[in-house]
Scaffold this active site. Structure first.
Site, mmCIF file in Angstrom:
data_model
loop_
_atom_site.group_PDB
_atom_site.id
_atom_site.type_symbol
_atom_site.label_atom_id
_atom_site.label_comp_id
_atom_site.label_asym_id
_atom_site.label_seq_id
_atom_site.Cartn_x
_atom_site.Cartn_y
_atom_site.Cartn_z
ATOM 1 N N ARG A 26 0.831 -0.999 0.072
ATOM 2 C CA ARG A 26 -0.051 0.069 -0.067
ATOM 3 C C ARG A 26 0.812 1.322 -0.064
ATOM 4 O O ARG A 26 1.885 1.277 0.705
ATOM 5 C CB ARG A 26 -1.003 0.103 1.343
ATOM 6 C CG ARG A 26 -2.013 -0.898 1.143
ATOM 7 C CD ARG A 26 -3.115 -0.293 0.071
ATOM 8 N NE ARG A 26 -4.276 -1.538 -0.059
ATOM 9 C CZ ARG A 26 -4.205 -2.580 -1.079
ATOM 10 N NH1 ARG A 26 -3.157 -2.977 -1.806
ATOM 11 N NH2 ARG A 26 -5.409 -3.298 -1.083
ATOM 12 N N ASP A 65 5.155 -0.134 -6.856
ATOM 13 C CA ASP A 65 3.972 -0.554 -7.640
ATOM 14 C C ASP A 65 2.761 0.238 -6.887
ATOM 15 O O ASP A 65 1.746 -0.098 -7.579
ATOM 16 C CB ASP A 65 3.610 -2.100 -7.573
ATOM 17 C CG ASP A 65 2.623 -2.630 -8.296
ATOM 18 O OD1 ASP A 65 2.479 -2.353 -9.602
ATOM 19 O OD2 ASP A 65 1.832 -3.489 -8.026
ATOM 20 N N GLU A 103 -2.199 7.568 -5.421
ATOM 21 C CA GLU A 103 -2.465 7.093 -6.379
ATOM 22 C C GLU A 103 -3.883 7.251 -7.001
ATOM 23 O O GLU A 103 -4.116 7.151 -8.187
ATOM 24 C CB GLU A 103 -2.039 5.592 -6.654
ATOM 25 C CG GLU A 103 -2.821 4.571 -5.710
ATOM 26 C CD GLU A 103 -2.467 3.139 -5.925
ATOM 27 O OE1 GLU A 103 -3.547 2.271 -6.244
ATOM 28 O OE2 GLU A 103 -1.408 2.857 -5.491
ATOM 29 N N HIS A 110 0.269 -0.224 -10.018
ATOM 30 C CA HIS A 110 -0.316 -1.241 -9.198
ATOM 31 C C HIS A 110 -0.788 -2.493 -10.010
ATOM 32 O O HIS A 110 -2.004 -2.868 -10.031
ATOM 33 C CB HIS A 110 -1.914 -0.550 -8.606
ATOM 34 C CG HIS A 110 -2.224 -1.085 -7.390
ATOM 35 N ND1 HIS A 110 -2.548 -0.232 -6.352
ATOM 36 C CD2 HIS A 110 -2.356 -2.166 -7.095
ATOM 37 C CE1 HIS A 110 -2.897 -1.075 -5.202
ATOM 38 N NE2 HIS A 110 -2.926 -2.235 -5.804
#
Length: 326
Positions: free
Chosen positions: A232, A256, A261, A293
């Site tokens: 996260r 990632d 985001e 992600h």
């Protein structure tokens, strides 16, 4: 049941339609927010993803629309106000594990790419540049890998790194006996931060883990450390990491996930101005690799997400417990 899906992409529709059982599914590409919540009218349940907003205001409107179930098609659940959901008698279910190997293997791919610079080599060769300058990496063999969070994904990641011949040390409130049996050493968070050549985050986002990686944590790390986050975004204080990159405390950064985001990842913004200055700054560093992600994005994971989510909904409809209630 009639289910409204928010924040859907073509792959969501493909895999859920393929496994939909007897449910009636409607797919919306918009995220769940105060403007789009009205789309839930006439449905029995909604299905949301990591960046959908499920706060008190949204939950009250969902209750007014008769929604009794929120199905998260992900493992994380920090975007839901559970106290309010409980008061409104709205149940929440999630997918605690789909394919831990998918995310674990993506973390390894970030490590390998950052280390051996294959993304840069690929672009060079495509342009006819066959120079090896600035492409020097290091052997992973016998390096110390710090794993923070040893649930299913952290366990899968640790096993892969053991296969590389690395020394793996870990921090978690709950020790994983399977990893201990394989030779993983559990230690304090401070020891993991200070001893690791590579640190990979695999813990959930909670009140206690927000900005787990802050200025204080960064100070404890080795100079030139590689930091990987596939869990996260808010586990990392992004501004602190930017400073650590500038002063070369962090030698490599693989993300990632990103703290801000929402409304950026999962969207094609190639023809727009990127208004997030912090993300734009991160993208200027040659030793930073960012993916949007995609760690979960494998056929196996998408299949399991669809099946488990729909089974959760079926169990609720039948008045049964799926075991995945939050």
């Amino acid at each position: 049941m009639k289910i409204a899906f928010f924040s859907t992409k073509p792959y969501d529709k493909e895999f859920f339609e393929k496994n939909k059982q007897t449910h009636e599914l409607a797919f919306y590409d918009v995220s769940l927010n105060e403007s789009s919540v009205r789309l839930a009218e006439g449905f029995d349940a909604i299905c949301v993803f990591v960046n959908d907003i499920v706060n008190a205001t949204i939950l009250e409107k969902l209750a007014q629309l008769g929604i009794k179930l929120i199905a998260l098609r992900c493992a994380g659940f920090n975007n839901v106000d559970f106290e309010v959901a409980k008061k409104l008698n709205i149940s929440v279910v999630r997918v605690p594990a789909y394919s831990p190997h998918a995310v674990a293997e993506h973390a390894v791919s970030l490590i390998m790419t950052l280390n051996r610079k294959t993304h840069k080599a690929y672009n060079r060769v495509r342009e006819g540049n066959f120079s090896l300058e600035k492409l020097i990496g290091f052997d992973l063999f016998q390096k110390t890998i710090g794993v923070i969070g040893t649930g299913k994904i952290g366990e899968a990641f640790a096993k892969i790194m053991l296969g590389f011949g690395c020394k793996v040390i870990a921090y978690d409130i709950f020790k994983n006996q399977n990893l201990i049996d394989l030779g993983v050493t559990y230690s304090s968070l401070d020891d993991v931060l200070s001893q690791s050549d590579i640190i990979s985050l695999h813990c959930p986002l909670t009140d206690k883990t927000i900005h787990l990686i802050d200025n204080e944590a960064l100070e404890k790390m080795k100079t030139g450390v590689m930091l990987i986050n596939t869990s996260r975004g808010a586990l990392i204080d992004t501004q602190a990491v930017v400073e650590a990159l500038k002063n070369k405390k962090i030698g490599y950064l693989g993300l990632d996930v990103y703290e801000q985001e929402s409304n950026i990842f999962f969207n094609d913004l190639s023809e727009e101005i990127l208004i997030d200055d912090t993300l734009a700054r991160l993208m200027t560093f040659p030793n930073v690799l960012i993916t949007s992600h995609q760690g979960f994005l494998t056929e196996e994971a998408l299949t399991q997400i669809a099946i488990i989510t729909l089974n959760n909904i079926s169990a609720f409809e039948e008045g049964k417990k799926s075991g995945n209630e939050v």
